[in-house]
Scaffold this motif. Structure first.
Motif, PDB file in Angstrom:
ATOM      1  N   ALA A 157      18.624  16.823  15.277  1.00 15.23           N
ATOM      2  CA  ALA A 157      17.794  17.087  14.096  1.00 15.23           C
ATOM      3  C   ALA A 157      16.355  16.652  14.332  1.00 15.23           C
ATOM      4  N   LEU A 158      16.162  15.513  14.980  1.00 20.56           N
ATOM      5  CA  LEU A 158      14.800  15.066  15.263  1.00 20.56           C
ATOM      6  C   LEU A 158      14.117  15.960  16.288  1.00 20.56           C
ATOM      7  N   ILE A 159      14.854  16.395  17.280  1.00 19.18           N
ATOM      8  CA  ILE A 159      14.278  17.241  18.320  1.00 19.18           C
ATOM      9  C   ILE A 159      13.991  18.644  17.783  1.00 19.18           C
ATOM     10  N   GLY A 160      14.763  19.079  16.799  1.00 23.65           N
ATOM     11  CA  GLY A 160      14.563  20.412  16.236  1.00 23.65           C
ATOM     12  C   GLY A 160      13.170  20.626  15.685  1.00 23.65           C
ATOM     13  N   LEU A 201      10.476  19.511  16.895  1.00 28.79           N
ATOM     14  CA  LEU A 201       9.553  19.751  18.003  1.00 28.79           C
ATOM     15  C   LEU A 201       9.491  21.222  18.381  1.00 28.79           C
ATOM     16  N   ALA A 202      10.547  21.962  18.094  1.00 30.27           N
ATOM     17  CA  ALA A 202      10.550  23.397  18.398  1.00 30.27           C
ATOM     18  C   ALA A 202       9.447  24.100  17.619  1.00 30.27           C
ATOM     19  N   ALA A 203       9.181  23.647  16.401  1.00 33.21           N
ATOM     20  CA  ALA A 203       8.108  24.253  15.608  1.00 33.21           C
ATOM     21  C   ALA A 203       6.752  24.054  16.282  1.00 33.21           C
ATOM     22  N   LEU A 204       6.575  22.914  16.920  1.00 27.99           N
ATOM     23  CA  LEU A 204       5.308  22.695  17.617  1.00 27.99           C
ATOM     24  C   LEU A 204       5.156  23.646  18.792  1.00 27.99           C
ATOM     25  N   PHE A 205       6.230  23.845  19.529  1.00 30.34           N
ATOM     26  CA  PHE A 205       6.153  24.730  20.687  1.00 30.34           C
ATOM     27  C   PHE A 205       6.043  26.196  20.278  1.00 30.34           C
ATOM     28  N   ILE A 206       6.645  26.571  19.162  1.00 36.25           N
ATOM     29  CA  ILE A 206       6.641  27.965  18.738  1.00 36.25           C
ATOM     30  C   ILE A 206       5.365  28.329  17.994  1.00 36.25           C
ATOM     31  N   PHE A 207       4.862  27.448  17.130  1.00 39.04           N
ATOM     32  CA  PHE A 207       3.718  27.785  16.289  1.00 39.04           C
ATOM     33  C   PHE A 207       2.449  27.006  16.639  1.00 39.04           C
ATOM     34  N   PHE A 208       2.538  25.685  16.666  1.00 38.96           N
ATOM     35  CA  PHE A 208       1.340  24.841  16.743  1.00 38.96           C
ATOM     36  C   PHE A 208       0.553  25.060  18.030  1.00 38.96           C
ATOM     37  N   TYR A 209       1.199  24.905  19.173  1.00 35.28           N
ATOM     38  CA  TYR A 209       0.482  25.008  20.441  1.00 35.28           C
ATOM     39  C   TYR A 209      -0.097  26.397  20.704  1.00 35.28           C
ATOM     40  N   ILE A 252       6.442  23.016   9.259  1.00 36.06           N
ATOM     41  CA  ILE A 252       7.848  23.057   9.676  1.00 36.06           C
ATOM     42  C   ILE A 252       8.223  21.778  10.421  1.00 36.06           C
ATOM     43  N   PHE A 253       7.331  21.305  11.284  1.00 38.67           N
ATOM     44  CA  PHE A 253       7.596  20.061  12.017  1.00 38.67           C
ATOM     45  C   PHE A 253       7.758  18.892  11.047  1.00 38.67           C
ATOM     46  N   ALA A 254       6.810  18.738  10.116  1.00 43.21           N
ATOM     47  CA  ALA A 254       6.863  17.614   9.179  1.00 43.21           C
ATOM     48  C   ALA A 254       8.096  17.715   8.287  1.00 43.21           C
ATOM     49  N   ASP A 255       8.393  18.907   7.799  1.00 43.37           N
ATOM     50  CA  ASP A 255       9.548  19.090   6.938  1.00 43.37           C
ATOM     51  C   ASP A 255      10.842  18.750   7.675  1.00 43.37           C
ATOM     52  N   GLU A 290      11.233  16.868  10.366  1.00 48.45           N
ATOM     53  CA  GLU A 290      11.307  15.447  10.731  1.00 48.45           C
ATOM     54  C   GLU A 290      11.622  14.576   9.514  1.00 48.45           C
ATOM     55  N   VAL A 291      10.993  14.860   8.382  1.00 48.92           N
ATOM     56  CA  VAL A 291      11.247  14.061   7.176  1.00 48.92           C
ATOM     57  C   VAL A 291      12.702  14.221   6.740  1.00 48.92           C
ATOM     58  N   LEU A 292      13.203  15.463   6.758  1.00 44.42           N
ATOM     59  CA  LEU A 292      14.596  15.673   6.378  1.00 44.42           C
ATOM     60  C   LEU A 292      15.547  14.965   7.340  1.00 44.42           C
ATOM     61  N   ALA A 293      15.251  15.010   8.621  1.00 46.67           N
ATOM     62  CA  ALA A 293      16.117  14.341   9.598  1.00 46.67           C
ATOM     63  C   ALA A 293      16.103  12.829   9.400  1.00 46.67           C
ATOM     64  N   ILE A 294      14.939  12.261   9.140  1.00 41.81           N
ATOM     65  CA  ILE A 294      14.844  10.813   8.924  1.00 41.81           C
ATOM     66  C   ILE A 294      15.540  10.418   7.630  1.00 41.81           C
ATOM     67  N   MET A 295      15.360  11.216   6.573  1.00 37.30           N
ATOM     68  CA  MET A 295      16.030  10.911   5.306  1.00 37.30           C
ATOM     69  C   MET A 295      17.543  11.001   5.462  1.00 37.30           C
TER      70      MET A 295
END
Length: 138
Positions: A70-73, A75-83, A119-122, A124-129
């Motif tokens: 869930a935490l690594i998921g 990061l996929a948003a960063l590779f797909i959209f952010f970068y 997407i990354f923040a959402d 990560e927050v859901l995974a941490i919660m």
């Protein structure tokens, strides 16, 4: 099979991570190549031991693989959209004349960045919660 995958890809992942850390270290301390070569073996050993130790600590304290996934998921948003968005904006800003098409590509790149961060923040927050509460949120 998971063990085979980890054993066969672990060295590549560590090599890439160590190369990134090495590049950051040399850039931060503005080390010339001649000086960097003197302590290279020592730095590589320290980085590898720290990498292995952190992976071991994480593997001991993470109760279930679903939390790590869930935490690594996110990061996929960063590779797909952010970068790609950042790269597109940087590429378009290199031109001295911004045509309408280039301006639209800059807007598209910024949209990619915003969507990737959201997407990354959402995720990560859901995974941490979920990890804190110990149960799924949905």
């Amino acid at each position: 099979m998971i063990s085979v995958i980890v054993l066969s890809t672990g060295a590549v992942v560590v090599f890439c991570g160590r190369s990134c850390l090495e590049g950051l270290h040399l850039a931060v301390f503005r080390m010339p190549p001649s000086l960097a070569e003197l302590n290279e073996a020592r730095r590589r050993m320290i980085q590898t031991v720290v990498w292995f130790t952190l992976a071991l600590i994480i593997s001991v304290y993470v109760r279930d693989i679903q939390y790590a996934i869930a935490l690594i998921g996110g990061l996929a948003a960063l590779f797909i959209f952010f970068y790609p968005g950042i790269c597109l904006v940087q590429e378009m800003l290199q031109y001295s004349v911004l045509t309408t098409t280039r301006k639209l590509l800059i807007v598209l790149g910024l949209w990619y960045v915003v969507v990737g961060v959201f997407i990354f923040a959402d995720s990560e927050v859901l995974a941490i919660m979920q990890d804190i509460t110990g149960k799924g949120l949905y």
